[in-house]
Design a protein around this motif. Structure first.
Motif, PDB file in Angstrom:
ATOM      1  N   UNK A   1      77.064 -25.770  17.136  1.00  0.00           N
ATOM      2  CA  UNK A   1      76.498 -26.218  18.410  1.00  0.00           C
ATOM      3  C   UNK A   1      77.598 -26.465  19.434  1.00  0.00           C
ATOM      4  N   UNK A   2      78.699 -27.079  19.007  1.00  0.00           N
ATOM      5  CA  UNK A   2      79.829 -27.305  19.915  1.00  0.00           C
ATOM      6  C   UNK A   2      80.434 -25.981  20.365  1.00  0.00           C
ATOM      7  N   UNK A   3      80.538 -25.051  19.435  1.00  0.00           N
ATOM      8  CA  UNK A   3      81.078 -23.732  19.765  1.00  0.00           C
ATOM      9  C   UNK A   3      80.240 -23.070  20.850  1.00  0.00           C
ATOM     10  N   UNK A   4      78.921 -23.187  20.726  1.00  0.00           N
ATOM     11  CA  UNK A   4      78.024 -22.609  21.723  1.00  0.00           C
ATOM     12  C   UNK A   4      78.072 -23.383  23.034  1.00  0.00           C
ATOM     13  N   UNK A   5      78.095 -24.700  22.952  1.00  0.00           N
ATOM     14  CA  UNK A   5      78.086 -25.535  24.154  1.00  0.00           C
ATOM     15  C   UNK A   5      79.283 -25.253  25.047  1.00  0.00           C
ATOM     16  N   UNK A   6      80.465 -25.177  24.459  1.00  0.00           N
ATOM     17  CA  UNK A   6      81.683 -24.985  25.255  1.00  0.00           C
ATOM     18  C   UNK A   6      82.034 -23.514  25.460  1.00  0.00           C
ATOM     19  N   UNK A   7      81.286 -22.613  24.831  1.00  0.00           N
ATOM     20  CA  UNK A   7      81.468 -21.176  25.053  1.00  0.00           C
ATOM     21  C   UNK A   7      82.802 -20.628  24.630  1.00  0.00           C
ATOM     22  N   UNK A   8      83.447 -21.266  23.662  1.00  0.00           N
ATOM     23  CA  UNK A   8      84.827 -20.919  23.342  1.00  0.00           C
ATOM     24  C   UNK A   8      84.979 -19.479  22.850  1.00  0.00           C
TER      25      UNK A   8
ATOM     26  N   UNK B   1      86.876 -33.653  17.191  1.00  0.00           N
ATOM     27  CA  UNK B   1      85.578 -34.339  17.115  1.00  0.00           C
ATOM     28  C   UNK B   1      84.406 -33.405  17.441  1.00  0.00           C
ATOM     29  N   UNK B   2      84.578 -32.101  17.201  1.00  0.00           N
ATOM     30  CA  UNK B   2      83.552 -31.131  17.585  1.00  0.00           C
ATOM     31  C   UNK B   2      82.424 -31.009  16.561  1.00  0.00           C
ATOM     32  N   UNK B   3      82.502 -31.776  15.484  1.00  0.00           N
ATOM     33  CA  UNK B   3      81.365 -31.863  14.567  1.00  0.00           C
ATOM     34  C   UNK B   3      80.424 -32.986  14.975  1.00  0.00           C
ATOM     35  N   UNK B   4      80.803 -33.745  16.016  1.00  0.00           N
ATOM     36  CA  UNK B   4      79.992 -34.861  16.508  1.00  0.00           C
ATOM     37  C   UNK B   4      79.252 -34.451  17.776  1.00  0.00           C
ATOM     38  N   UNK B   5      78.120 -35.073  18.010  1.00  0.00           N
ATOM     39  CA  UNK B   5      77.354 -34.795  19.223  1.00  0.00           C
ATOM     40  C   UNK B   5      78.047 -35.406  20.447  1.00  0.00           C
TER      41      UNK B   5
ATOM     42  N   UNK C   1      85.831 -25.613  10.746  1.00  0.00           N
ATOM     43  CA  UNK C   1      84.756 -26.360  10.088  1.00  0.00           C
ATOM     44  C   UNK C   1      84.973 -27.861  10.196  1.00  0.00           C
ATOM     45  N   UNK C   2      86.236 -28.271  10.428  1.00  0.00           N
ATOM     46  CA  UNK C   2      86.551 -29.692  10.580  1.00  0.00           C
ATOM     47  C   UNK C   2      86.307 -30.187  12.002  1.00  0.00           C
ATOM     48  N   UNK C   3      85.856 -29.301  12.886  1.00  0.00           N
ATOM     49  CA  UNK C   3      85.562 -29.711  14.249  1.00  0.00           C
ATOM     50  C   UNK C   3      86.774 -29.774  15.149  1.00  0.00           C
ATOM     51  N   UNK C   4      87.782 -28.942  14.896  1.00  0.00           N
ATOM     52  CA  UNK C   4      89.001 -28.917  15.702  1.00  0.00           C
ATOM     53  C   UNK C   4      89.196 -27.531  16.303  1.00  0.00           C
TER      54      UNK C   4
END
Length: 651
Positions: A26-33, A502-506, A45-48
């Protein structure tokens, strides 16, 4: 029958947490990286945020938080400009490989000769590495001043690479270029103004050096984007077709037509539409063919800059994007040249491009920590209103209690009306400060409810679309927009901005970013979005005792060169890393950011004199009894330490 309907598909990514658990994807999609990262950046996978210097799916990857830890252990405070050497190497390689593939596939008879325009990033480390990595491809440099020419000659060792001299040229500039020719450099003087030709020929004769001459042509085609005025018939620099013919005639008269070897044009930086690029190549090729038919030997066609960077990841002809990829750019250029020249029976020239932005943009990342946050204070609302509560406050309370999904627009309009009424009554003295405060609390509570409810609408009314901006938290970043991101302020350039951990967090907070300058323009309030642009950025709540790091990506082009000293905030720390094949990395270059003493020296202060004047003032305070001698020592020590300190916020 419901008045409004909503499905998960039409909800923004940031609201889907109510329907499912938030994930790294979801973070990957939100920020369009994955859209703007060109394969160099991704989320683990660790949100970094991770760096893959060889591109997507190739070679090792390293997490940015790990690199930040290494910086902190070495004593480097935020902000830091992180340069990844391998990315620069990869970009140069991809550019040449794409042109070589197109040349081979289309059976083009010339070669590709890329050059880097030093003005895009004049930092010594950057130019040195471009010259070093580009040697195997004969990648050259383009200069527009005497200082840039001297820098280029000092860094460039490959005599087969092109050294393109653009810009205004006085006698000394020309002499320096002629000396470069004598030393074996493949140096071209590009005539930008009609009067330059005679001076080039005179100095060549005086020094006994035959110059290699090119001209910059004014094309009729203009490209879209921020820099559209760089091209076209009314562009600042260049020669019209009639003036180019005059150059041919004057060289022929002096029996020096064999010096005419290059045609150049510049369509503009960051050209988003491939159609404009192809049209310009076709017109430039027609001019080139005409010059060959006039008897000039030629041999080089310089297509200038324009290769765009997809800052927002939309893959469109929006000003911060591009509707083509690198392979399309190269193939279209080569094919267009062949189409025109084969028709005229003209030999294929070497192709030169001055792709600066695309070469260095991905190479640098601005990293900074968040110092503080300012949020809209809703405050607690009373169960019962005070007896003296004005009618406008009572009306706002009624609006809040009557708000539903069906009357959002009406409640929004009413809230604005009653808030403005209370403010006017306060100005005229008919409402007290405490009464106004109570009214403001009800107003912001209404806005918060509207913002919450409008996410359930399939079509949001225009008035409600930007309500999040008024409710957005302000996150204060340890950086200066004017120093590190001047294009964001000056021309509303979009840069990808996101947390690097912290990209595994909302990311529950809607935010805008402020820098630490005391200027209301020192902020970022426009961010990339799949639909074009948005006014807030989703970030995570701050945690006590824990740093929160953001990265601004794709900042390698122009930002360091154009940055200023607003509030006397100077250059940031710079750290260059190289990532090894085994996934380890090394710090290959470290440059300390400006100290306070450095910055004061830039603006004509003498730090030693400053200390002497402060010492005099402190001694006067001792005589007047305001300081003891030992206190004077502490005061002077503090100012001496301050002069040696970093200009940015230090924990």
């Amino acid at each position: 029958f419901p008045l409004f309907t909503v499905s998960e598909e039409v909800l923004p990514v940031a609201t889907k947490h109510t329907l499912q658990q938030w994930s790294v994807e979801d973070s990957t999609e939100l920020y369009g990286i994955r859209n703007w990262g060109a394969g160099y950046f991704n989320v683990s996978a660790a949100g970094e945020v991770t760096i893959s210097p060889m591109g997507e799916g190739k070679g090792p990857q390293v997490g940015i938080p790990e690199i930040i830890r290494g910086m902190r252990e070495r004593g480097y405070d935020m902000p830091v400009l992180l340069r990844v050497e391998n990315i620069l190497d990869s970009q140069i390689s991809f550019l040449h490989e794409s042109f070589r593939n197109a040349i081979k596939k289309l059976d083009y008879k010339g070669e590709y000769r890329g050059v880097f325009p030093i003005k895009v990033n004049q930092q010594q480390q950057v130019v040195e590495k471009i010259a070093q990595f580009g040697t195997r491809f004969h990648h050259g440099l383009e200069v527009g001043s005497k200082a840039e020419l001297i820098a280029a000659v000092s860094q460039l060792s490959d005599t087969q690479a092109c050294l393109i001299c653009n810009g205004y040229k006085d006698e000394e500039f020309i002499d320096l270029g002629l000396h470069a020719l004598r030393m074996g450099f493949n140096c071209f003087f590009v005539v930008e103004m009609p009067g330059e030709l005679d001076l080039i020929l005179e100095r060549g004769e005086a020094l006994g050096v035959k110059p290699s001459i090119g001209v910059r042509a004014k094309l009729s085609v203009k490209a879209g984007g921020h820099w559209t005025d760089s091209g076209g018939e009314r562009s600042t620099f260049g020669l019209t077709p009639a003036q180019i013919v005059d150059v041919v005639d004057r060289l022929r008269e002096r029996d020096m037509l064999d010096c005419f070897r290059l045609l150049h044009y510049h369509l503009g930086s960051q050209v988003p539409n491939i159609r404009d690029i192809r049209t310009a190549v076709m017109e430039g090729s027609r001019l080139y063919a005409g010059l060959v038919q006039e008897g000039a030997p030629m041999g080089y066609l310089d297509l200038g800059g324009g290769l765009a960077v997809d800052y927002d990841g939309s893959h469109t002809n929006f000003v911060s994007s591009r509707n083509y990829n690198l392979d399309e750019y190269c193939a279209d250029g080569v094919e267009a040249i062949m189409t025109i020249l084969d028709e005229q029976g003209v030999p294929h020239p070497h192709i030169v491009t001055e792709s600066g932005r695309a070469t260095v943009a991905y190479y640098s990342i601005l990293l900074f920590n968040i110092l503080d946050v300012s949020a809209v204070e809703f405050g607690s609302l009373p169960d019962q209103l005070p007896e003296d509560a004005p009618e406008s406050v009572r009306n706002l309370r009624e609006v809040l209690h009557s708000l539903t999904l069906r009357n959002l627009q009406e409640c929004y309009n009413d809230a604005i009306y009653y808030r403005d009424e209370i403010r006017q009554l306060f100005i005229t003295g008919r409402v007290t400060l405490r009464q106004r405060t109570l009214g403001e609390r009800f107003y912001w509570a209404i806005m918060g409810r509207i913002a919450e409810e409008k996410t359930k609408l399939k079509h949001v009314p225009r008035d409600l679309a930007d309500i999040d901006v008024g409710l957005a938290d302000i996150y204060y970043g340890n950086f200066s927009v004017f120093q590190s991101l001047p294009d964001s302020w000056a021309i509303d350039q979009l840069f990808p901005v996101m947390p690097v951990h912290r990209l595994s967090e909302f990311p529950s907070q809607q935010c805008i970013l402020s820098d630490i300058t005391c200027d209301s323009d020192g902020r970022i309030d426009h961010f990339i979005d799949p639909q074009g642009m948005k006014s807030t950025l989703n970030l995570h709540p701050l945690r006590d005792g824990e740093e929160y790091y953001l990265g601004v990506f794709l900042v390698g082009a122009y930002q360091e060169t154009l940055g200023d000293l607003h509030n006397l905030l100077g250059d940031t720390n710079v750290v260059s890393v190289r990532i090894n094949d085994d996934g380890s990395y090394e710090f290959v270059r470290e440059i300390r950011g400006d100290t306070v003493s450095d910055i004061l020296g830039y603006v004509e202060y003498d730090p030693r004199r400053i200390l002497e004047e402060i010492r005099t003032t402190a001694e006067t305070a001792v005589r007047q009894g305001r300081l003891t001698p030992s206190e004077r020592f502490s005061v002077m020590q503090a100012f001496e330490d301050g002069l040696r300190g970093y200009t940015y916020f230090e924990r």
